[in-house]
Enzyme design. Structure first.
Site, PDB file in Angstrom:
ATOM      1  CG  HIS A 159     -85.829  60.152  -1.066  1.00 30.96           C
ATOM      2  ND1 HIS A 159     -85.751  60.845  -2.254  1.00 30.96           N
ATOM      3  CD2 HIS A 159     -87.127  60.236  -0.668  1.00 30.96           C
ATOM      4  CE1 HIS A 159     -86.945  61.330  -2.564  1.00 30.96           C
ATOM      5  NE2 HIS A 159     -87.788  60.982  -1.619  1.00 30.96           N
ATOM      6  CG  ASP A 212     -98.141  63.172 -12.207  1.00 29.89           C
ATOM      7  OD1 ASP A 212     -96.917  63.178 -11.998  1.00 29.89           O
ATOM      8  OD2 ASP A 212     -98.925  64.041 -11.775  1.00 29.89           O
ATOM      9  CG  ASN A 242     -89.959  69.721  -8.364  1.00 28.42           C
ATOM     10  OD1 ASN A 242     -90.381  70.662  -9.047  1.00 28.42           O
ATOM     11  ND2 ASN A 242     -90.613  68.574  -8.265  1.00 28.42           N
ATOM     12  CG  HIS A 302     -99.526  60.228  -3.966  1.00 28.75           C
ATOM     13  ND1 HIS A 302     -98.480  59.804  -4.755  1.00 28.75           N
ATOM     14  CD2 HIS A 302     -99.397  61.574  -3.862  1.00 28.75           C
ATOM     15  CE1 HIS A 302     -97.750  60.845  -5.108  1.00 28.75           C
ATOM     16  NE2 HIS A 302     -98.281  61.933  -4.580  1.00 28.75           N
ATOM     17  CG  ASP A 325     -88.716  54.893   0.517  1.00 30.09           C
ATOM     18  OD1 ASP A 325     -89.138  56.056   0.409  1.00 30.09           O
ATOM     19  OD2 ASP A 325     -89.185  54.067   1.341  1.00 30.09           O
ATOM     20  CD  GLU A 342     -94.902  61.066  -9.128  1.00 27.91           C
ATOM     21  OE1 GLU A 342     -94.050  61.806  -8.603  1.00 27.91           O
ATOM     22  OE2 GLU A 342     -95.832  61.504  -9.824  1.00 27.91           O
TER      23      GLU A 342
END
Length: 581
Positions: A310, A244, A383, A247, A307, A281
């Site tokens: 989206h 998860d 979300n 970053h 990307d 992720e």
């Protein structure tokens, strides 16, 4: 039985096992570690008291029968009789299916989910990706607030239930991947800080103090996380792990934690003779995440590719808020860029971030299967304020186009549970916090968050309301009736084609050629001898494929193969897969 615990700041450590106290001694060979013997067996309850403080659960607990705040329990992994001989299933050529145990069935258990695994084997997926299963407060939740990284959520079925699930999946030929969270722990039931510097104020994350990967004491914290990951792969026979939000793993050391982890997993794979893999992720759009360690990368096997999602989402829905803005300016061009280059943001300006983002991906060095492509995930659905799936936003025809693009793209496809039949149930954000103050804070915070984006507070589901979870459970009567049955048949057909035609699992990103028309809303691409075309527009589209000898392999609506002029005439909101002969 030998017990041990890392507690470098303690002056005294007492083991409490089955109601009897045992003073532990310092380990002369490992600084900060304490050890001792006590009579115990599978199921024995125990915990550690530091300097005569309260008895706390073991940081490396394998089982928490009474939840995160209760005593730990001994688990003898050798007691479980595995029925399936399993040699593993690698990532190249895979199709993943993201599954949340608590809502995959109304019962919300491993055993109930295992009874539905036959559906996935028939569907054509190759791996089930379980959302986190570590213990968290209450009964129901997404799982990303786990607090005991070695244990299994008891309401799901605990360690034995998880093993039965994995064993059943393997018996059906399905690999199993586990979503693990190393970047933070839940705010409730987290008893790690008294034991040692598991967290550091040197760095901060959206969840508060960062997990200590580079400050003093971080050697043991890193070992804690690596050993936990290896335990899932070894003791529960998982085939891979999804990591998860990597970053958010702040690490300034010369050898990044992820590099250390990937090396340890590769060593375990060599030792067991099973292919094991790690999927990140990552929001970094940095090819080094999936580049081999020998080439200066972190050595992870793949990463999610938001990307692609989206670009596809904006092309389908026209939404342009938030991070969709950059993609919505020319969604078909954005989609074409991701299909051929992997990342859309590869050093380009990101208006959402207010800066340039990413770096180019070398298609000669990075295989397409190292990027996961998807039209829906737990994040992208859950979300949203109401947890509305793509099926609630677009027509069945556009869902068919999304499926065609996802399942024939040069990436490793991933589906979100229920997507394959256009589930009519939402998937909403739900919690079951037992701390009243935290419960109210979460509910109020959710309302404020979406009110700031224009939603009426009464329209935002209360995460703590049991009905929010209940609404999110899949309805297993839907696949048997229309329009769900037709969508399910389409997914099965596309997955069958993916397994039958090697061109659709070719990892060469450079071999994908794309054409598109932004105005008329169509896109077509070639992968070897396979041609894929989608028409997202409201009118028939004439698409110059230039392949008069093509044969239709699959079509959402009836369509003729291109004539002598090589032009494909495709109905509105429809998709087709063709084979050049």
């Amino acid at each position: 039985m030998q017990f041990e615990v890392w507690a470098p700041q303690a002056g005294r450590v007492t083991l409490r096992c089955d109601g009897v106290g045992h003073a532990l001694e310092r380990d002369p060979e490992r600084e900060g570690w304490w050890r001792g013997e006590a009579g115990a067996h599978d199921g024995s309850r125990y915990g550690f008291a530091l300097d005569d403080g309260p008895v706390l659960p073991d940081p490396r607990s394998r089982r928490q029968p009474d939840g995160p705040d209760g005593l730990s329990a001994v688990v003898d992994h050798d007691r479980f009789a595995w029925r399936t001989e399993w040699t593993g299933r690698p990532l190249p050529g895979a199709v993943l299916y993201e599954l949340h145990v608590g809502t995959y069935t109304r019962e919300g258990t491993f055993d109930a989910a295992a009874e539905r695994l036959g559906h996935l084997a028939e569907l054509g997926v190759t791996h089930v990706e379980l959302m986190p299963v570590c213990p968290f407060p209450g009964r129901h939740g997404w799982g990303y607030e786990g607090v005991s990284l070695w244990a299994v959520h008891e309401p799901y079925g605990g360690p034995e239930g998880l093993k039965r699930f994995v064993d059943r999946a393997h018996a059906l030929g399905l690999g199993v991947v586990l979503d693990v969270v190393h970047n933070h722990l839940g705010p409730s039931g987290n008893h790690l800080p008294p034991f040692g510097p598991y967290f550091t104020d040197t760095h901060h994350t959206p969840w508060g103090a960062a997990v200590n990967l580079d400050a003093p004491g971080s050697d043991e914290v890193r070992a804690f996380l690596v050993d936990s990951a290896l335990a899932w792969l070894r003791d529960y026979r998982f085939d891979g792990l999804r990591l998860d939000a990597v970053h958010a793993l702040v690490d300034t050391r010369a050898c990044h934690f992820l590099e250390e982890l990937s090396g340890a997993v590769d060593a375990l794979a060599a030792d067991t003779g099973r292919p094991l893999f790690l999927i990140a992720e990552s929001d970094l759009n940095d090819p080094r995440v999936v580049r081999p360690r020998a080439e200066g990368g972190l050595g992870l096997n793949a990463q999610w590719n938001d990307d692609f999602h989206h670009a596809l989402h904006t092309a389908l829905t026209g939404e342009s808020q938030g991070y969709y803005a950059d993609f919505a300016r020319a969604p078909f061009a954005a989609l074409a860029k991701t299909l051929t280059g992997g990342f859309f943001h590869d050093g380009t300006y990101s208006s959402f971030r207010g800066r340039r983002h990413g770096r180019p991906l070398d298609r000669n060095r990075v295989a397409g299967h190292r990027l996961l492509g998807y039209s829906q995930t737990h994040d992208q659905v859950g979300n949203r304020a109401r947890g509305d799936r793509l099926a609630a936003l677009v027509s069945p025809g556009l869902l068919a186009c999304a499926a065609a693009l996802t399942l024939t793209a040069p990436f490793t496809p991933m589906l979100f549970m229920g997507e394959e039949w256009a589930a009519g149930t939402p998937w909403q954000f739900f919690t079951d916090h037992t701390d009243p103050e935290l419960a109210e804070a979460v509910s109020a915070g959710r309302r404020r968050e979406f009110a700031a984006h224009g939603w009426a507070e009464q329209d935002v589901p209360d995460p703590q309301d049991p009905a929010t979870r209940d609404r999110s459970c899949l309805d297993w009567s839907e696949p048997e009736r229309e329009p769900h049955a037709r969508v399910l048949s389409w997914y099965r057909l596309l997955l069958a084609l993916r397994h039958e035609h090697p061109d659709l699992t070719d990892p060469d990103l450079g071999d994908t050629k794309v054409a598109h028309d932004e105005e008329h809303r169509w896109l077509a691409f070639r992968r070897g001898d396979v041609r894929v075309a989608v028409n997202l527009g409201a009118e028939w589209a004439e698409i110059p494929l230039g392949v008069p000898g093509a044969r239709v392999l699959a079509a959402w609506e009836p369509v003729e193969a291109p004539g002598p002029d090589g032009v494909l005439r495709l109905p509105a909101e429809s998709a087709v897969v063709l084979l050049q002969e």
